[in-house]
Design a protein around this motif. Structure first.
Motif, short mmCIF file in Angstrom:
data_model
loop_
_atom_site.label_atom_id
_atom_site.label_comp_id
_atom_site.label_asym_id
_atom_site.label_seq_id
_atom_site.Cartn_x
_atom_site.Cartn_y
_atom_site.Cartn_z
N GLU A 50 0.77 -1.30 0.01
CA GLU A 50 -0.02 0.04 0.02
C GLU A 50 0.68 1.23 0.24
OE1 GLU A 50 -3.81 -2.11 2.78
OE2 GLU A 50 -1.75 -0.87 3.54
N THR A 75 -1.79 5.27 -5.90
CA THR A 75 -2.95 5.68 -5.13
C THR A 75 -4.12 5.63 -6.47
OG1 THR A 75 -2.13 7.93 -5.20
CG2 THR A 75 -2.13 6.72 -3.37
N VAL A 80 -7.82 0.52 -0.83
CA VAL A 80 -7.41 0.13 0.35
C VAL A 80 -8.41 0.12 1.68
CG1 VAL A 80 -5.61 0.51 2.31
CG2 VAL A 80 -5.01 0.93 -0.11
N LEU A 82 -8.05 -0.67 5.65
CA LEU A 82 -7.01 -0.70 6.55
C LEU A 82 -7.63 -1.47 7.41
CD1 LEU A 82 -5.44 2.74 6.61
CD2 LEU A 82 -4.46 0.95 5.40
N TYR A 100 -14.53 11.01 -0.10
CA TYR A 100 -13.35 10.39 -0.75
C TYR A 100 -13.49 10.23 -2.19
CZ TYR A 100 -10.91 8.82 3.26
OH TYR A 100 -10.14 8.76 4.39
N PHE A 103 -11.51 12.57 -4.26
CA PHE A 103 -10.18 12.40 -4.36
C PHE A 103 -9.92 11.74 -5.38
CE2 PHE A 103 -9.84 11.82 0.51
CZ PHE A 103 -10.13 13.04 1.02
N TYR A 104 -10.76 11.09 -6.31
CA TYR A 104 -10.44 10.35 -7.58
C TYR A 104 -11.08 11.03 -8.84
CZ TYR A 104 -9.55 6.90 -3.98
OH TYR A 104 -8.93 6.14 -3.29
N ARG A 110 -21.48 6.47 -6.26
CA ARG A 110 -21.59 6.39 -4.82
C ARG A 110 -22.79 5.66 -4.64
NH1 ARG A 110 -20.19 12.57 -4.45
NH2 ARG A 110 -20.00 12.11 -6.67
N PHE A 139 -15.95 1.40 5.06
CA PHE A 139 -14.48 1.38 4.71
C PHE A 139 -14.33 0.59 3.41
CE2 PHE A 139 -13.19 2.72 9.22
CZ PHE A 139 -12.87 3.83 8.74
N LEU A 142 -15.40 2.88 1.04
CA LEU A 142 -14.29 3.77 0.39
C LEU A 142 -13.22 3.15 -0.37
CD1 LEU A 142 -13.94 5.91 3.80
CD2 LEU A 142 -15.43 6.43 1.82
N ALA A 143 -12.83 1.77 -0.07
CA ALA A 143 -11.80 1.39 -0.87
C ALA A 143 -12.16 1.32 -2.28
CB ALA A 143 -11.46 0.20 -0.26
N MET B 1 -24.49 15.81 -6.54
CA MET B 1 -23.09 15.36 -6.49
C MET B 1 -22.09 16.28 -6.77
SD MET B 1 -23.11 11.26 -7.04
CE MET B 1 -24.38 10.47 -6.26
N PRO B 6 -10.42 18.36 -4.57
CA PRO B 6 -10.45 17.67 -3.26
C PRO B 6 -10.23 18.83 -2.32
CG PRO B 6 -9.01 16.69 -4.92
CD PRO B 6 -9.67 17.79 -5.71
N ARG B 92 -3.81 8.48 8.08
CA ARG B 92 -3.20 7.63 7.51
C ARG B 92 -4.11 7.01 6.34
NH1 ARG B 92 -2.07 2.09 9.14
NH2 ARG B 92 0.12 1.59 8.56
N ARG B 93 -5.39 6.81 6.63
CA ARG B 93 -6.29 6.36 5.78
C ARG B 93 -6.28 7.38 4.38
NH1 ARG B 93 -8.40 5.17 2.06
NH2 ARG B 93 -10.26 3.79 1.47
N THR B 96 -3.59 6.96 1.61
CA THR B 96 -3.67 5.86 0.58
C THR B 96 -4.53 6.23 -0.55
OG1 THR B 96 -5.32 4.85 1.54
CG2 THR B 96 -3.25 3.99 2.37
N THR B 97 -4.88 7.44 -0.67
CA THR B 97 -5.71 8.20 -1.74
C THR B 97 -4.94 9.10 -2.41
OG1 THR B 97 -6.23 10.07 -0.88
CG2 THR B 97 -7.58 8.20 -0.22
N PRO B 98 -5.09 9.58 -3.74
CA PRO B 98 -4.32 10.38 -4.34
C PRO B 98 -4.09 11.75 -3.82
CG PRO B 98 -5.94 9.43 -5.81
CD PRO B 98 -6.41 8.94 -4.34
N VAL B 99 -5.10 12.11 -2.79
CA VAL B 99 -4.77 13.40 -1.96
C VAL B 99 -4.05 12.93 -0.76
CG1 VAL B 99 -6.04 15.02 -0.63
CG2 VAL B 99 -7.28 14.10 -2.51
#
Lengths: 300, 249
Positions: A50, A75, A80, A82, A100, A103-104, A110, A139, A142-143, B1, B6, B92-93, B96-99
């Motif tokens: 990871e 990423t 992920v 955790l 989340y 972020f992509y 969703r 979680f 979100l993964a 939406m 971000p 930490r979570r 693991t993302t692009p941000v």
């Protein structure tokens, strides 16, 4: 194509070797399980995958990217879950999904993910109000939000009730059907046996076996179990002498002979030869549980 | 939406979460003004005092309340949030993302900085309307001093979080820094009323310097290079310390 490649991975904490030369490859669209007792190095191994930990030695590639140096690329293709993490206590499920998803570049739908994971009725609930199983499902959601090519799930179904567990399993299977690669850390045998195409058994930082679930079970010295009513007039010594027999025991009015395919065949001829009836005769396959105990020596 | 960036979504989400903490909202946004109003209700504090060079106590307490707002936001409200985010694996979570998890820290700094400024504005407005405290004459100088003071407070809060491994330690360290900060900001005794020697010492502290700078500009002058320099040095040193010691997990 190889989705995950781990070569000669080493990691120590304060001079204590936690991962000691682990190597494996996971093909695209494969569900690969990592099994092992607590402290075997499972989580450390996936944390190197990871990008959360930098290996002391060896190499890791995920879709060709090095997690230690190519974070941005990694990423985007990796989802992920955790083992232990939380979200902001007063964040609602809907807000977490929106956050989340932002972020992509190309987030998954969703609504569909929330629906599949049974989160739709809880969209307005705050994280701190969720039950353990609901948190776990969030979680997992979100993964999956980033439409990843590779998903790492650490202790996937911990805290889920049997029904939710089965639902999550079928979700993981549908991921595979969609071509997503899954790296699954678990200590649930049933889960590994049901989901995994291949399993690596980790013991004290090393891989002690790597095979399909069927292959692992076949490897055990006691792959078959013959049981029958203890009343049958059979000499225990003769049973012990059967080829491949590992153990003979009598408990609760039943005699149990553990052994191999060969033992079963020899047992049947023994019955015929002696002209004996064995009441309530049953022959069962060993489970992954038996194989696991055999491989990790945790019963010794 | 939403399809916003971000960083914007993180900031908006954190702002919403901030709005769900009534206690933090009260202490950051309202308590400085409440302090000012209580002092302003004491009749003798509204009379010119020779000790303060002909000014009234309430005049001196506007900048003090402003600094109190900064302390509440940067030192009381922010460090526990940041250390909780680290301790509970939220950073930490996110890593693991692009941000990058730094986005979350930036949002927190922005949020607490903004709320400190809004709270200051409320103090100044109520001081003017309620008690006739003159608005700062040198607005540019005042804004410069205030912004530097905010930067200094936030970096102090960040440093507290950086050197504290857990949320509990952060609360303890924050508390230990809190009282000297309140004292040097002049919450108990305005810096301008302190004995000379003490005043000289206090001026070397972040809030003592801030107090000097705000006081100078409120009466129309420019903040002294000395007080601006002291704040700038503290800010740089504290940011350096935060970057050096901050742990993501």
């Amino acid at each position: 194509m190889t989705a995950i490649e781990v070569r000669g991975l080493h990691k120590s904490y304060d001079g204590r070797k936690v991962v000691d030369g682990v190597s494996f490859e996971v093909g695209e669209g494969e569900i690969f399980g990592i099994l092992g007792p607590n402290g075997a190095g499972k989580t450390t191994t996936v944390e190197c995958v990871e990008g959360l930990r930098i290996p002391d030695g060896g190499s890791v590639r995920v879709c060709g990217y090095d997690p230690a140096t190519q974070r941005d690329e990694l990423t985007r293709v990796l989802g992920v879950q955790l083992q232990e993490s939380e979200l902001q206590a007063k964040l609602t499920v809907r807000e977490a999904l929106d956050l989340y998803a932002s972020f992509y570049e190309r987030p998954a739908d969703r609504k569909e993910i929330a629906e599949r994971l049974g989160l739709t009725p809880h969209l307005r609930a705050r994280f701190a109000q969720l039950s353990g199983g609901q948190k776990q499902r969030l979680f997992i959601a979100l993964a999956l939000l980033g439409s990843p090519r590779v998903v790492v799930l650490d202790e996937l179904t911990t805290g889920l009730d049997p029904r939710a567990r089965r639902e999550v399993w079928s979700l993981v299977e549908s991921l595979r059907d969609a071509g997503v690669t899954v790296l699954l850390v678990t200590h649930f045998m049933e889960e590994a046996q049901r989901l995994c195409d291949r399993i690596a058994v980790l013991d004290r930082g090393r891989i002690s076996a790597l095979d399909t679930p069927g292959g692992l079970i076949g490897r055990t010295s006691a792959a078959k179990e013959i049981s029958f009513d203890a009343g049958a007039p059979l000499d225990p010594e003769a049973l012990r002498a059967l080829p491949g027999a590992v153990s003979v025991a009598t408990a609760d009015g039943r005699t149990v002979v553990a052994g191999t395919e060969e033992t079963v065949a020899a047992f049947v001829s023994l019955l015929a030869r002696e002209g004996v009836m064995a009441g309530q005769l049953r022959v069962t396959d060993a489970t992954l549980d038996d194989a696991y105990l055999d491989l990790t020596g945790t019963d010794r | 939406m939403s399809t916003s960036s971000p960083a914007v979504t993180v900031l908006r989400t954190e702002a919403r979460l901030f709005g769900r903490e009534p206690a933090a909202l009260f202490w950051v946004m309202l308590s400085p003004t409440v302090l000012l109003v209580i002092l302003g209700l004491i009749p003798s504090f509204r009379e010119a005092s020779d000790d303060l060079g002909g000014r009234r106590v309430i005049d001196v307490y506007v900048p003090v309340s402003v600094l109190f707002a900064l302390i509440m936001a940067g030192l009381q409200a922010m460090p526990p949030v940041l250390s909780a985010y680290r301790e509970r694996g939220i950073l930490r979570r996110m890593s693991t993302t692009p941000v990058r998890p730094g986005t979350l820290l930036t949002a927190q700094l922005t949020l607490h900085g903004t709320s400190a400024l809004l709270s200051s504005l409320l103090v100044i407005t109520v001081g003017r309307l309620g008690f006739g405290v003159a608005l700062p004459v040198n607005l540019v100088g005042y804004a410069l001093a205030l912004l530097l003071a905010v930067a200094c407070t936030l970096s102090l809060g960040a440093a507290v979080c950086a050197v504290s491994r857990t949320q509990k330690i952060a609360a303890a360290v924050g508390g230990a820094v809190f009282f000297p900060s309140m004292f040097t900001a002049g919450v108990w005794v305005p810096v301008q009323s302190m004995p000379d020697t003490l005043q000289r010492i206090v001026e070397f502290s972040p809030f003592g310097a801030a107090s000097e700078a705000l006081d100078a500009t409120a009466s129309g002058g420019w903040p002294g290079w000395f007080s601006l320099g002291v704040m700038a040095l503290w800010t740089v040193a504290l940011i350096g310390a935060s970057v050096r010691w901050f742990r993501w997990e």
